[in-house]
Design an enzyme around this catalytic site. Structure first.
Site, PDB file in Angstrom:
ATOM      1  N   PRO A 194       0.815  -1.220   0.000  1.00 15.28           N
ATOM      2  CA  PRO A 194       0.000   0.000   0.000  1.00 15.28           C
ATOM      3  C   PRO A 194       0.849   1.271   0.000  1.00 15.28           C
ATOM      4  CG  PRO A 194      -0.208  -1.183   2.090  1.00 15.28           C
ATOM      5  CD  PRO A 194       0.614  -2.034   1.192  1.00 15.28           C
ATOM      6  N   GLU A 202       2.105  -8.054   8.578  1.00 11.09           N
ATOM      7  CA  GLU A 202       2.312  -6.598   8.578  1.00 11.09           C
ATOM      8  C   GLU A 202       3.232  -6.154   7.449  1.00 11.09           C
ATOM      9  OE1 GLU A 202       0.611  -4.367  10.402  1.00 11.09           O
ATOM     10  OE2 GLU A 202      -0.494  -6.146  11.043  1.00 11.09           O
ATOM     11  N   ARG A 207      -2.913  -8.043 -20.875  1.00  9.60           N
ATOM     12  CA  ARG A 207      -3.694  -7.448 -21.971  1.00  9.60           C
ATOM     13  C   ARG A 207      -2.870  -6.543 -22.862  1.00  9.60           C
ATOM     14  NH1 ARG A 207      -9.080  -7.747 -21.776  1.00  9.60           N
ATOM     15  NH2 ARG A 207      -9.377  -5.805 -22.921  1.00  9.60           N
ATOM     16  N   ASP A 240     -10.570   0.072 -24.890  1.00  8.47           N
ATOM     17  CA  ASP A 240     -10.693  -0.074 -23.435  1.00  8.47           C
ATOM     18  C   ASP A 240     -10.608   1.283 -22.759  1.00  8.47           C
ATOM     19  OD1 ASP A 240     -10.874  -2.811 -23.264  1.00  8.47           O
ATOM     20  OD2 ASP A 240      -8.750  -3.128 -22.816  1.00  8.47           O
TER      21      ASP A 240
HETATM   22  N1  SAH Z   1       1.088  -2.819   7.620  1.00  7.53           N
HETATM   23  C1  SAH Z   1       1.174  -2.610   6.205  1.00  7.53           C
HETATM   24  C2  SAH Z   1       0.060  -3.332   5.481  1.00  7.53           C
HETATM   25  C3  SAH Z   1       0.221  -4.811   5.422  1.00  7.53           C
HETATM   26  S1  SAH Z   1      -1.039  -5.574   4.503  1.00  7.53           S
HETATM   27  C4  SAH Z   1       1.080  -1.114   5.898  1.00  7.53           C
HETATM   28  O1  SAH Z   1       0.370  -0.412   6.576  1.00  7.53           O
HETATM   29  O2  SAH Z   1       1.703  -0.677   4.928  1.00  7.53           O
HETATM   30  C5  SAH Z   1      -0.237  -7.059   4.013  1.00  7.53           C
HETATM   31  C6  SAH Z   1       0.261  -7.084   2.606  1.00  7.53           C
HETATM   32  O3  SAH Z   1      -0.839  -7.016   1.690  1.00  7.53           O
HETATM   33  C7  SAH Z   1       1.166  -5.940   2.190  1.00  7.53           C
HETATM   34  O4  SAH Z   1       2.461  -6.111   2.656  1.00  7.53           O
HETATM   35  C8  SAH Z   1       1.065  -6.016   0.681  1.00  7.53           C
HETATM   36  O5  SAH Z   1       1.876  -7.023   0.114  1.00  7.53           O
HETATM   37  C9  SAH Z   1      -0.402  -6.395   0.494  1.00  7.53           C
HETATM   38  N2  SAH Z   1      -1.226  -5.215   0.262  1.00  7.53           N
HETATM   39  C10 SAH Z   1      -2.102  -4.641   1.122  1.00  7.53           C
HETATM   40  N3  SAH Z   1      -2.708  -3.576   0.582  1.00  7.53           N
HETATM   41  C11 SAH Z   1      -2.232  -3.458  -0.674  1.00  7.53           C
HETATM   42  C12 SAH Z   1      -2.465  -2.526  -1.724  1.00  7.53           C
HETATM   43  N4  SAH Z   1      -3.325  -1.522  -1.602  1.00  7.53           N
HETATM   44  N5  SAH Z   1      -1.794  -2.711  -2.877  1.00  7.53           N
HETATM   45  C13 SAH Z   1      -0.911  -3.714  -3.014  1.00  7.53           C
HETATM   46  N6  SAH Z   1      -0.641  -4.617  -2.051  1.00  7.53           N
HETATM   47  C14 SAH Z   1      -1.286  -4.497  -0.888  1.00  7.53           C
END
Ligand code: SAH
Length: 249
Positions: A88, A115, A153, A168
């Site tokens: 994220p 996490e 794609r 698209d």
């Molecule tokens: N504690 C972290 C979130 C961990 S969520 C933070 O706040 O940044 C667990 C995993 O899910 C992440 O490490 C990532 O690989 C995936 N993930 C969660 N949300 C995502 C998103 N919006 N885009 C891409 N991967 C995501």
């Protein structure tokens, strides 16, 4: 193109890799997706991939060794030049990023859980971090699938007709125009006449105009780099272009 995915849940990918356009692309060898489980690169009896965070706090953190060893096992089949961590905190994925990644010979996608991963994995192995949007998932698997579908794609030959990729949403920076199929009348609603008449220039212009209409209504932020024709069509729509923000007023 080759995509290697590091994931603790390879089984999560199988159903999506079998169906539709993506399934056919894999079958025809236009794209290779290979799944590697970091848990196979642990050396303790309990096959531990995570541990508690230094400094305390909730949750677990993915350890460095299983991930880096899993990546090392790809040497020879993957250049490891483009290693993407789904996170994220990454840059936000969009069509342009999909096109950029589709131009690469190979990539590695790292799906985290818990996490997230020990920061040193990012420092030593990861070359790019990508997020699929401003929300938090429980793992990177669904995000990796989003990337794989969008990237596939963009590869030559994957979508039967390039024209359908071009129409698209986002391909030309706009949302896509509405589409219709038989019957010509449905509960009192007619298919727009222009689509039934076979005048290709008129159809192309109508589609462009409708794409501008929906983009202006829903995502005016996308209305950039407009052609002369676009401005003409927008004027026809009576649409007001968003005025650029004035500085220091
Ligand atoms: N504690 C972290 C979130 C961990 S969520 C933070 O706040 O940044 C667990 C995993 O899910 C992440 O490490 C990532 O690989 C995936 N993930 C969660 N949300 C995502 C998103 N919006 N885009 C891409 N991967 C995501």
């Amino acid at each position: 193109m080759r995509i290697d995915v590091l994931t603790l849940f390879p089984e999560a990918f199988m159903p999506m890799l079998r169906i539709g356009v993506l399934g056919r692309a894999l079958e025809e060898g236009l794209l290779t997706v290979s799944l590697t489980n970091p848990r196979d690169f642990t050396h303790d009896r309990r096959r531990t991939v995570d541990d508690t965070p230094y400094g305390g706090g909730a949750g677990m953190v993915m350890r460095c060794e299983p991930l880096t060893e899993a990546a090392d096992s790809l040497i020879g089949v993957n250049s490891l030049e483009h290693v993407v961590l789904l996170s994220p905190r990454g840059r936000v994925f969009n069509q342009q990023v999909a096109r950029e990644l589709a131009g690469l010979r190979d990539i590695v996608l790292i799906c985290a859980r818990y996490e997230g991963v020990d920061e040193r994995v990012s420092q030593q192995l990861v070359t790019d971090e990508i997020s699929i949007g401003d929300y938090v998932l429980s793992g990177g698997e669904s995000a990796a699938l989003v990337l794989i579908e969008a990237i596939s794609r963009m590869l030559p030959g994957v979508v039967g007709s390039w024209e359908s990729v071009e129409t698209d949403s986002f391909f030309h920076g706009l949302l896509g125009p509405p589409q219709y199929t038989r019957p010509p009348q449905f509960k009192g609603d007619n298919v727009p006449q222009v689509l039934l008449e076979g005048n290709h220039a008129a159809i192309r212009r109508w589609r462009r105009k409708e794409a501008l209409r929906v983009t202006h209504a829903r995502r005016p932020d996308l209305l950039q780099q407009l052609s002369e024709e676009d401005l003409e069509l927008l004027a026809e729509l009576g649409a007001e272009l968003p005025t650029p923000e004035k500085e220091n007023e």
